[in-house]
Motif scaffolding. Structure first.
Motif, PDB file in Angstrom:
ATOM      1  N   ASN A 164      -4.066  45.726   9.693  1.00 39.99           N
ATOM      2  CA  ASN A 164      -3.555  46.970  10.258  1.00 39.99           C
ATOM      3  C   ASN A 164      -2.323  46.652  11.091  1.00 39.99           C
ATOM      4  OD1 ASN A 164      -3.137  49.301  11.985  1.00 39.99           O
ATOM      5  ND2 ASN A 164      -5.190  49.981  11.403  1.00 39.99           N
ATOM      6  N   GLN A 165      -1.203  47.259  10.751  1.00 40.08           N
ATOM      7  CA  GLN A 165       0.050  46.942  11.432  1.00 40.08           C
ATOM      8  C   GLN A 165       0.150  47.558  12.828  1.00 40.08           C
ATOM      9  OE1 GLN A 165       2.168  44.686  10.025  1.00 40.08           O
ATOM     10  NE2 GLN A 165       0.563  44.571   8.468  1.00 40.08           N
ATOM     11  N   GLU A 166      -0.649  48.591  13.101  1.00 34.68           N
ATOM     12  CA  GLU A 166      -0.595  49.244  14.417  1.00 34.68           C
ATOM     13  C   GLU A 166      -1.538  48.528  15.383  1.00 34.68           C
ATOM     14  OE1 GLU A 166       1.672  51.594  15.148  1.00 34.68           O
ATOM     15  OE2 GLU A 166       2.357  51.127  13.123  1.00 34.68           O
ATOM     16  N   ASN A 167      -1.160  47.330  15.763  1.00 32.62           N
ATOM     17  CA  ASN A 167      -2.003  46.461  16.590  1.00 32.62           C
ATOM     18  C   ASN A 167      -1.270  46.160  17.893  1.00 32.62           C
ATOM     19  OD1 ASN A 167      -3.877  44.666  17.565  1.00 32.62           O
ATOM     20  ND2 ASN A 167      -3.526  43.091  16.025  1.00 32.62           N
ATOM     21  N   PHE A 168      -1.753  46.734  18.990  1.00 33.74           N
ATOM     22  CA  PHE A 168      -1.120  46.552  20.290  1.00 33.74           C
ATOM     23  C   PHE A 168      -2.175  46.160  21.321  1.00 33.74           C
ATOM     24  CE2 PHE A 168       1.532  49.433  17.922  1.00 33.74           C
ATOM     25  CZ  PHE A 168       2.831  49.066  18.244  1.00 33.74           C
ATOM     26  N   THR A 169      -1.795  45.295  22.245  1.00 34.98           N
ATOM     27  CA  THR A 169      -2.671  44.929  23.352  1.00 34.98           C
ATOM     28  C   THR A 169      -1.997  45.288  24.666  1.00 34.98           C
ATOM     29  OG1 THR A 169      -3.767  43.132  22.161  1.00 34.98           O
ATOM     30  CG2 THR A 169      -3.846  43.039  24.557  1.00 34.98           C
ATOM     31  N   ARG A 170      -2.756  45.915  25.524  1.00 32.22           N
ATOM     32  CA  ARG A 170      -2.288  46.251  26.866  1.00 32.22           C
ATOM     33  C   ARG A 170      -2.709  45.137  27.816  1.00 32.22           C
ATOM     34  NH1 ARG A 170      -5.393  50.680  30.466  1.00 32.22           N
ATOM     35  NH2 ARG A 170      -4.194  50.536  32.413  1.00 32.22           N
ATOM     36  N   PHE A 171      -1.740  44.568  28.519  1.00 29.93           N
ATOM     37  CA  PHE A 171      -1.993  43.526  29.504  1.00 29.93           C
ATOM     38  C   PHE A 171      -1.765  44.094  30.904  1.00 29.93           C
ATOM     39  CE2 PHE A 171      -0.928  41.326  25.629  1.00 29.93           C
ATOM     40  CZ  PHE A 171      -1.761  40.216  25.613  1.00 29.93           C
ATOM     41  N   VAL A 172      -2.574  43.644  31.860  1.00 30.52           N
ATOM     42  CA  VAL A 172      -2.408  44.094  33.242  1.00 30.52           C
ATOM     43  C   VAL A 172      -2.118  42.902  34.144  1.00 30.52           C
ATOM     44  CG1 VAL A 172      -3.833  46.156  33.006  1.00 30.52           C
ATOM     45  CG2 VAL A 172      -4.908  43.992  33.670  1.00 30.52           C
ATOM     46  N   ILE A 173      -1.368  43.173  35.196  1.00 24.57           N
ATOM     47  CA  ILE A 173      -1.135  42.193  36.257  1.00 24.57           C
ATOM     48  C   ILE A 173      -2.152  42.470  37.346  1.00 24.57           C
ATOM     49  CG2 ILE A 173       0.509  41.292  37.939  1.00 24.57           C
ATOM     50  CD1 ILE A 173       2.697  42.666  36.220  1.00 24.57           C
ATOM     51  N   ILE A 174      -2.888  41.450  37.763  1.00 20.67           N
ATOM     52  CA  ILE A 174      -3.865  41.648  38.829  1.00 20.67           C
ATOM     53  C   ILE A 174      -3.537  40.749  40.019  1.00 20.67           C
ATOM     54  CG2 ILE A 174      -5.701  42.382  37.260  1.00 20.67           C
ATOM     55  CD1 ILE A 174      -6.607  39.231  38.483  1.00 20.67           C
ATOM     56  N   GLY A 175      -3.899  41.234  41.194  1.00 18.03           N
ATOM     57  CA  GLY A 175      -3.694  40.485  42.425  1.00 18.03           C
ATOM     58  C   GLY A 175      -4.705  40.933  43.459  1.00 18.03           C
ATOM     59  N   LYS A 176      -4.651  40.329  44.636  1.00 17.21           N
ATOM     60  CA  LYS A 176      -5.625  40.657  45.675  1.00 17.21           C
ATOM     61  C   LYS A 176      -5.344  41.999  46.332  1.00 17.21           C
ATOM     62  CE  LYS A 176      -6.835  35.901  46.950  1.00 17.21           C
ATOM     63  NZ  LYS A 176      -6.847  34.890  48.036  1.00 17.21           N
TER      64      LYS A 176
END
Length: 283
Positions: A164-176
């Motif tokens: 499937n070409q519609e493959n996206f991942t959402r990444f988040v930045i985390i901190g304290k």
């Protein structure tokens, strides 16, 4: 120079996302998600970049659970198009087995089946590429990013082999801590009160204030059988004071409510083979 943590080795998709967001600071890879959280907790890293959800496999549950456990905050996000590529040292018709992360192998199952390849699971995609580069066997291939091909000097035998070409991942930045200027998106987690209609009452204030919910996800509340946490993302105008009022209306209908972060709605980026785009200001 502050360190940024991610899970995996150089060339992994988490490494690519972190490189887009933080082009200058030192990026440090860890074996698993909990080790990433621990690195931020003890101060070995200032922030971490982690996968949060994927358009094909859904939420990354381990990251959700650890975010709640450590009570860290989301400070930003980015979405990355995931293109899986067959990498190796020889030619396409020489490859007999492929090494990659389990999810990547699943997402390329049509290609693997058509070519009758043997799948071997690795801890992440780039680790598979690194192994193939060391193995120096033309019968071995890796399913990984173009950036991994560049880093480990592998040939791109076939590009974009995902089913499937519609493959996206959402990444988040985390901190304290959460300290982001001009934010337009908020994430919360809550446990609804144990009474009829409580979940409905928790959601009504968002509709009444015309705040758009972009995600809702339930997870078991550990230590409280058959109780659940609800994770919500919603968009709002920059510096919208309505958010405070809405959450004050939600809270009486919950056992617990926690804000996970208020941050900028992140862009969607496409990987390029050599080099990465300049970092995006999100902090």
């Amino acid at each position: 120079m502050q360190k940024i943590a991610y899970q995996g080795v150089p060339g992994a998709y988490s490494h690519i996302a972190a490189s887009y967001l933080f082009p200058s600071p030192k990026l440090t890879g860890f074996d698993n998600f909990e080790a990433v959280f621990e690195s931020v907790k003890v101060g070995k890293a200032a922030f971490a970049v982690l996968p949060f959800e994927n358009t094909l496999v859904g939420s990354i549950y381990d990251v959700f659970d650890l975010l709640y456990k450590y009570d860290f905050k989301i400070r930003g996000e980015i979405s990355l198009r995931i293109d899986h590529n067959l990498l190796g040292i020889g030619k396409l018709n020489q490859v007999k087995q492929v090494y990659s992360h389990q999810k990547a192998l699943e997402q390329c199952k049509d290609f693997i089946k058509a070519r009758k390849l043997k799948s071997v699971v690795f801890e992440d995609t780039a680790a598979g590429a690194e192994f193939v580069a060391r193995k120096k066997n033309p019968k071995a291939g890796a399913i990984a990013s173009l950036h991994a091909a560049h880093l480990y000097k592998l040939n791109i035998l076939k590009a974009q082999i995902q089913s499937n070409q519609e493959n996206f991942t959402r990444f988040v930045i985390i901190g304290k801590r959460n300290h982001v200027k001009r934010a337009n998106k908020t994430s919360i987690v809550f446990a609804a009160a144990h009474k009829p209609g409580s979940l409905l009452e928790c959601l009504k204030p968002f509709a009444q204030a015309y705040l758009n919910l972009t995600k809702i996800q339930s997870r078991p509340l550990i230590g409280s059988p058959w109780s659940y946490l609800f994770y919500l993302d919603f968009e709002h105008p920059v510096d919208n004071k309505t958010v405070t009022e809405v959450l004050s209306q939600v809270k009486p209908h919950t056992q617990m409510l926690r804000k996970l972060g208020t941050y900028q709605n992140g862009p969607t980026l496409i990987e390029i083979m050599v080099g990465l785009t300049p970092g995006i200001t999100v902090l």
